[in-house]
Design a protein around this motif. Structure first.
Motif, mmCIF file in Angstrom:
data_model
loop_
_atom_site.group_PDB
_atom_site.id
_atom_site.type_symbol
_atom_site.label_atom_id
_atom_site.label_comp_id
_atom_site.label_asym_id
_atom_site.label_seq_id
_atom_site.Cartn_x
_atom_site.Cartn_y
_atom_site.Cartn_z
ATOM 1 N N UNK A 240 0.833 -1.210 0.000
ATOM 2 C CA UNK A 240 0.000 0.000 0.000
ATOM 3 C C UNK A 240 0.861 1.250 0.000
ATOM 4 N N UNK A 244 0.183 2.174 -3.575
ATOM 5 C CA UNK A 244 -1.081 2.909 -3.581
ATOM 6 C C UNK A 244 -0.886 4.365 -3.191
ATOM 7 N N UNK A 245 -0.074 4.601 -2.140
ATOM 8 C CA UNK A 245 0.055 5.984 -1.661
ATOM 9 C C UNK A 245 1.318 6.659 -2.186
ATOM 10 N N UNK A 246 2.195 5.894 -2.821
ATOM 11 C CA UNK A 246 3.478 6.411 -3.335
ATOM 12 C C UNK A 246 4.295 7.096 -2.235
ATOM 13 N N UNK B 397 -4.607 8.863 -5.307
ATOM 14 C CA UNK B 397 -3.786 8.325 -4.229
ATOM 15 C C UNK B 397 -4.324 8.754 -2.872
ATOM 16 N N UNK B 401 -6.089 6.350 0.113
ATOM 17 C CA UNK B 401 -5.568 6.350 1.476
ATOM 18 C C UNK B 401 -6.690 6.682 2.459
#
Lengths: 282, 415
Positions: A240, A244-246, B397, B401
């Motif tokens: 993740x 996903x969040x970089x 993104x 989150x």
């Protein structure tokens, strides 16, 4: 140039390519990741916040505890079952034990992805067990999918044969003669187990446990396909962070945390090996 | 003895030299063309314009660039084969595929193309490029609309048969197939599927545990469901904007997602959102749920191959989920615009469209009355001229989150 220097040059020359490869492809990226984990993603300034994030954010801390729970349970149950299996394989000479001995390594050759999907089709709420139950009028919902128990069941499937293989090799090294000797002087089965077999095989048990521990801390496929959404195992939490969040810096910090968790078992492994060497030197 | 040692030393030196050479070699070649050198063909295209090898009579070779999953590679291979051997252009042009599998390097194809533009290259092998909606927005943002040739009916006579228009650079790209997220449902359990989001919510409340969407970030269907759910509360322009200002207005949408959480699929005493599009589709196929959002092409092609039960059907609700158009564009730096135009024209013929329907359950963009749609009748009901396009860029993104932090932890609290 003296003979000795020439020899040294040759020796180092031979080692250098391998050494450089390891430094470039293993040590250098690890060092970079460690440095990155102490940097703020936007400013690049030194910070501990990437680490504190995983201990102060409730969801992330839950992931950590959850992972430790799954891994500890996997190690404990896998080693216990594997030890019993190894004892049986070592000391029984029946046809059944020989058949099991030939078959128990098969799961090692099944690709992980196939095994996980096979398990899912059996244990899911609409899976094989449920369908067999329906034949007898019982609607069985195991509730294993998406929960820790399901992950542990799958991990056991992978790890029991592996642990049993290592422990069986250790037990194989105990000569029949010393056990017969002990029986001759009146030791019962239980006494032989606790005072001879256990102490002689404890090192193999520790090694098997460390390997099971390490491979499960970072596991990905099983929790990705069978795990729930919250809490998650650290392998998924790491995915993740970087995918996903970089958040590459947090991902680096989590990698270091996972490395340290693995290092616990690596420490135990090295310690037990060193002890063994001391004993051999005496 | 001495000879042996000298030999060993020589060997060591050679090995060392080779190691160093390969390191520096890799570095020096890793300049402007790094992104383009994923395939050998790409490396050629990036560095120098090699003239088409077996110049077929007249038109020569057309290099086509595409990226995606393996089904995209398969469909292009089939279509290119058809173009080269069976179409009206057979013998005139020879199409060649340069394919980059997705996942091996994010957006490697668009980066390579952008790098070629920025390096000022001309007459490259980028004759014709295939773009998804996201890739198209990205490349236009990087190199601008003018980097692609304007298209018109004289170049592409069949262009008039396609009603769908790209929202980005409509005069310079040609849509040739569509794909959209739909509501997949089991028609045995739900004879009359909901037509609007309100009806869907009412159905969820009446049938707790029978609906689910996959975790956003693990598959486009879940992404589309949660994002449209949130953006239904925002002005229409927000859905195609990556502006940070919209983030503040997400609250209402997230409240909605929280409010439907208790009615989602549950297993082992807690609410569960499966990973991946296939995760929710499997639950639907196994009868553990009765409805889920999913991709039209995924559902229909799996049903056609027998992986899904026949009773699983698709429908669209209002406000709709998001879809996107796949487009072809001719870069100005290519070397065969006539051949590229011919290939585009071929792609929007009934023959090519039919292949795309049958092989990948793509939504055809031309009139289907002359086509054999058997097995894929559901596609005819989908309105392609009115796709809801979503591109919120990097906000995606932040969005995922927030979902992970606010919705996923709720999962452990069953109804």
């Amino acid at each position: 140039m003296s003979k000795r220097i020439k020899q040294l040059v040759v020796a180092y020359g031979m080692v250098l390519p391998a050494f450089l490869t390891v430094m470039l492809t293993v040590a250098y990226p690890i060092a970079l990741a460690v440095v990155r984990s102490f940097r703020d993603q936007s400013t690049g300034a030194f910070t501990f916040s990437n680490y504190t994030f995983f201990f102060t954010t409730a969801a992330q801390f839950k992931n950590l505890v959850y992972t430790l729970f799954v891994v500890v349970m996997t190690v404990a149950i896998a080693i216990f079952v594997a030890y019993l299996l190894a004892l049986y394989l070592r000391f029984s000479h029946s046809r059944i034990s020989r058949t099991i001995g030939a078959l128990y390594l098969l799961p090692r050759f099944v690709p992980a992805m196939c095994a996980v999907y096979a398990m899912i089709t059996i244990i899911r709420d609409s899976g094989l067990i449920n369908r067999i139950g329906l034949l007898f009028g019982k609607d069985i919902h195991l509730g294993l999918m998406y929960h820790a128990q399901g992950l542990i069941v799958m991990n056991l499937w992978f790890n029991i044969p592996f642990a049993a293989m290592m422990i069986t090799a250790g037990l194989g090294a105990i000569p029949d003669s010393i056990i017969e000797g002990a029986r001759d002087v009146g030791a019962g089965r239980f006494k032989v187990l606790t005072s001879m077999i256990l102490p002689l095989s404890v090192k193999d048990v520790i090694i098997a446990a460390t390997f099971v521990w390490m491979t499960n801390v970072g596991s990905f496929t099983t929790p990705y396909l069978m795990g729930g959404n919250s809490p998650k195992m650290l392998g998924i939490a790491l995915f993740d962070q970087f995918n996903k969040y970089l958040s590459y810096n947090r991902a680096a910090a989590l990698s270091v945390i996972m490395f340290l968790i693995c290092a616990v078992s690596a420490g135990v492994y090295i310690y037990s090996n060193l002890k063994d060497t001391e004993w051999e030197m005496q | 003895m001495r000879m042996k040692r000298i030999g060993a030393m020589l060997l060591a030196c050679t090995l060392l030299g080779a190691t160093l050479a390969s390191c520096t070699g890799a570095e020096s070649s890793g300049g402007a063309t790094t992104a383009a050198s994923t395939t050998t063909a790409a490396a050629e295209g990036g560095s120098e314009a090699t003239p088409a090898e077996p110049a077929a009579e007249g038109g020569g070779t057309v290099h086509i660039w595409a990226t995606g999953s393996d089904n995209v590679r398969q469909i292009f291979e089939t279509l290119i084969n058809e173009f080269n051997t069976n179409s009206e252009y057979a013998g005139q042009y020879t199409a060649v595929l340069n394919f980059q599998p997705s996942g091996t390097g994010q957006a490697a194809m668009t980066d390579g193309l952008a790098a070629a533009y920025q390096a000022g290259q001309e007459n490259t092998e980028y004759d014709l490029v295939d773009f998804s909606g996201d890739d198209l927005s990205k490349i236009i943002a990087l190199v601008g609309e003018d980097s692609f040739l304007p298209l018109d009916d004289t170049m592409i006579p069949n262009r008039g048969n396609v009603a769908a228009k790209s929202s980005v650079a409509p005069d310079r790209v040609q849509p040739y197939r569509g794909t959209t997220v739909i509501l997949a449902y089991d028609s045995e359990k739900v004879p009359e599927p909901p037509k609007t989001l309100d009806e869907l919510v009412a159905w969820m409340e009446a049938n707790p545990g029978r609906f689910v969407y996959n975790v956003p970030g693990t598959g486009g269907a879940g992404d589309s469901f949660v994002r449209t759910s949130v953006y239904n509360y925002l002005p229409e322009e927000a859905i195609t904007s990556a502006d940070e200002q919209w983030v503040e207005q997400w609250d209402e949408g997230f409240e909605f997602l929280k409010s439907i959480n208790p009615y989602m699929y549950s297993s082992g005493g807690s609410i569960v959102y499966p990973n991946k599009n296939q995760g929710s589709l499997d639950l639907l196929n196994q009868g553990e749920i009765d409805m889920c959002p999913n991709w039209a092409d995924m559902v229909l092609s799996q049903r056609a191959s027998g992986e899904l039960r026949e009773s699983i059907k698709i429908t669209q609700i209002d406000p709709s989920f998001t879809g996107s158009l796949q487009t072809l564009a001719i870069p100005t730096i290519g070397s065969n615009p006539e051949g590229a135009a011919a290939f585009i024209n071929f792609m929007i013929t009934p023959e090519a469209q039919q292949i795309m329907v049958q092989q990948m359950a793509a939504i055809p963009l031309i009139d289907t009355s002359s086509m054999d749609m058997s097995g894929y009748e559901d596609l005819q009901g989908l309105d392609v001229s009115n796709f809801r396009i979503m591109s919120i860029g990097n906000l995606g993104t932040t969005f995922n989150e927030r979902w992970d932090n606010e919705i996923a932890p709720l999962a452990s609290i069953p109804e």
